[in-house]
Design a protein around this motif. Structure first.
Motif, short mmCIF file in Angstrom:
data_model
loop_
_atom_site.label_atom_id
_atom_site.label_comp_id
_atom_site.label_asym_id
_atom_site.label_seq_id
_atom_site.Cartn_x
_atom_site.Cartn_y
_atom_site.Cartn_z
N ASP A 99 0.84 -1.19 0.00
CA ASP A 99 0.00 0.00 0.00
C ASP A 99 0.89 1.25 0.00
N VAL A 100 0.26 2.38 -0.26
CA VAL A 100 0.96 3.66 -0.15
C VAL A 100 0.15 4.58 0.75
N MET A 101 0.83 5.50 1.39
CA MET A 101 0.17 6.43 2.31
C MET A 101 0.47 7.86 1.88
N LEU A 102 -0.56 8.71 1.97
CA LEU A 102 -0.40 10.12 1.64
C LEU A 102 0.29 10.82 2.81
N THR A 103 1.41 11.51 2.52
CA THR A 103 2.19 12.14 3.57
C THR A 103 2.55 13.58 3.19
N THR A 104 3.04 14.31 4.18
CA THR A 104 3.60 15.63 3.91
C THR A 104 5.02 15.45 3.38
N LYS A 105 5.67 16.54 3.02
CA LYS A 105 7.04 16.46 2.52
C LYS A 105 8.01 15.99 3.59
N ASP A 106 7.60 16.11 4.88
CA ASP A 106 8.44 15.63 5.98
C ASP A 106 8.12 14.20 6.37
N GLY A 107 7.20 13.56 5.64
CA GLY A 107 6.86 12.17 5.90
C GLY A 107 5.77 11.93 6.92
N HIS A 108 5.10 13.01 7.38
CA HIS A 108 4.02 12.85 8.35
C HIS A 108 2.73 12.46 7.63
N PRO A 109 1.99 11.47 8.14
CA PRO A 109 0.74 11.05 7.50
C PRO A 109 -0.29 12.17 7.44
N GLY B 167 -0.87 -0.25 -7.06
CA GLY B 167 -1.33 -0.76 -8.35
C GLY B 167 -2.25 0.18 -9.10
N PHE B 168 -2.39 1.42 -8.68
CA PHE B 168 -3.25 2.36 -9.40
C PHE B 168 -2.43 3.07 -10.48
N ASP B 169 -3.15 3.61 -11.46
CA ASP B 169 -2.49 4.29 -12.58
C ASP B 169 -2.36 5.79 -12.37
N ASP B 170 -3.30 6.37 -11.65
CA ASP B 170 -3.28 7.81 -11.46
C ASP B 170 -4.06 8.14 -10.19
N MET B 171 -3.74 9.29 -9.58
CA MET B 171 -4.45 9.74 -8.39
C MET B 171 -4.62 11.24 -8.47
N ARG C 10 -7.80 3.10 -11.76
CA ARG C 10 -7.27 1.76 -11.99
C ARG C 10 -7.83 1.25 -13.32
N GLY C 11 -7.03 1.34 -14.35
CA GLY C 11 -7.52 0.99 -15.68
C GLY C 11 -8.59 1.98 -16.11
N ASN C 12 -9.77 1.47 -16.41
CA ASN C 12 -10.89 2.32 -16.81
C ASN C 12 -11.84 2.60 -15.66
N VAL C 13 -11.44 2.20 -14.45
CA VAL C 13 -12.31 2.35 -13.28
C VAL C 13 -11.74 3.43 -12.36
N THR C 14 -12.60 4.34 -11.92
CA THR C 14 -12.23 5.38 -10.96
C THR C 14 -12.90 5.08 -9.63
#
Length: 276
Positions: free
Chosen positions: A135-145, A158-162, A174-178
């Motif tokens: 998985d991936v987690m959204l963080t600040t530039k300092d690495g804080h969640p 495994g996603f193509d765009d966010m 993910r492919g043709n699915v949002t």
């Protein structure tokens, strides 16, 4: 030491604190999401000398009896100005700028083994791998969640765009699915003057028990029925350089005048001591 010298010395010490605030504003004039700090002074009035006689203290007098004497001025508070700065487009998908006043991104910060929620206007976000890279987690530039409505924003790999939508929704392609990967928990500061600066462009809440306040009296979820943020852009600092330079010059002159007061008082005391 005379009262005049005490007043000047006390005021000079507090003026130095204001110069520190102005210096911080100038140093962060190019920091994304930085908010101007404003130093407010208050007079130290605590002593009253009842040495006035009639008719000054006659019947019908509207002002208090006597002469009130203070001992300089003190830095009453350092307030934070959360008005939006200029929005600059970066065309980077995870850069996010808040558009409304008093809105903040909540983030999770861990220091010395303790975790607390802090707040920032800096929307320069990144993604970091977690759970062994699954998985991936959204963080600040300092690495804080970065916090969403249900805690840290964690997205399956495994996603193509966010992209981040204007209402704070995180859309993953993910492919043709949002799919909706969550929503940013943008909050609104109801009493921004109570926020405490923590460094690294962040803020924390004060001790609510000490103030006798509830969390909802200071922070509430932002209304997401409209566009509250802009993706692909960053908010610039709201520091007004001309105003800060003016404040710095004025404060320096005040410091010099108070220093001159001490030297002049010292000279007068010297002259008095030489009288025969």
């Amino acid at each position: 030491m005379s009262r005049t010298m005490i007043q000047a010395a006390v005021t000079m010490n507090q003026l130095q604190n204001k110069l520190d605030v102005v210096g911080s504003n100038l140093a962060n004039s190019q920091t994304n999401g930085y908010k101007t700090r404003q130093a407010d002074f208050s007079s130290l009035l605590f002593q009253q000398i009842d040495n006035m006689t009639d008719p000054a203290n006659g019947e019908g007098r509207l002002t208090p009896d006597g002469v009130r004497v203070g001992s300089g001025a003190r830095l009453g508070s350092v307030n934070i100005d959360l008005t939006p700065g200029t929005v600059q487009e970066t065309d980077r998908a995870l850069d996010t700028a808040l558009l409304e006043k008093n809105h903040l991104f909540p983030i999770q910060v861990t220091e010395n083994g303790e975790t607390e929620t802090r707040y920032t206007r800096d929307g320069s976000f990144y993604i970091s791998p977690v759970n062994g890279g699954q998985d991936v987690m959204l963080t600040t530039k300092d690495g804080h969640p970065v916090l969403g409505e249900n805690g840290p924003v964690i997205i399956a790999e495994g996603f193509d765009d966010m992209t981040i939508q204007p209402n704070g929704q995180i859309a993953v392609q993910r492919g043709n699915v949002t799919e909706n990967a969550g929503n940013l928990a943008v909050t609104e500061a109801m009493r921004p003057q109570l926020l405490e600066a923590t460094g690294d462009n962040g803020f924390r809440l004060p001790d609510l028990d000490e103030l006798g306040l509830e969390f909802a009296e200071i922070m509430q979820p932002a209304d997401v029925n409209g566009d509250i943020l802009q993706s692909g852009a960053l908010e610039q600092s709201n520091v007004d350089l001309s105003q800060q330079l003016t404040d710095m010059t004025t404060t320096q002159r005040s410091y010099q005048f108070n220093g001159r007061t001490i030297s002049m008082t010292d000279q007068m005391m010297g002259l008095v001591n030489q009288l025969r």
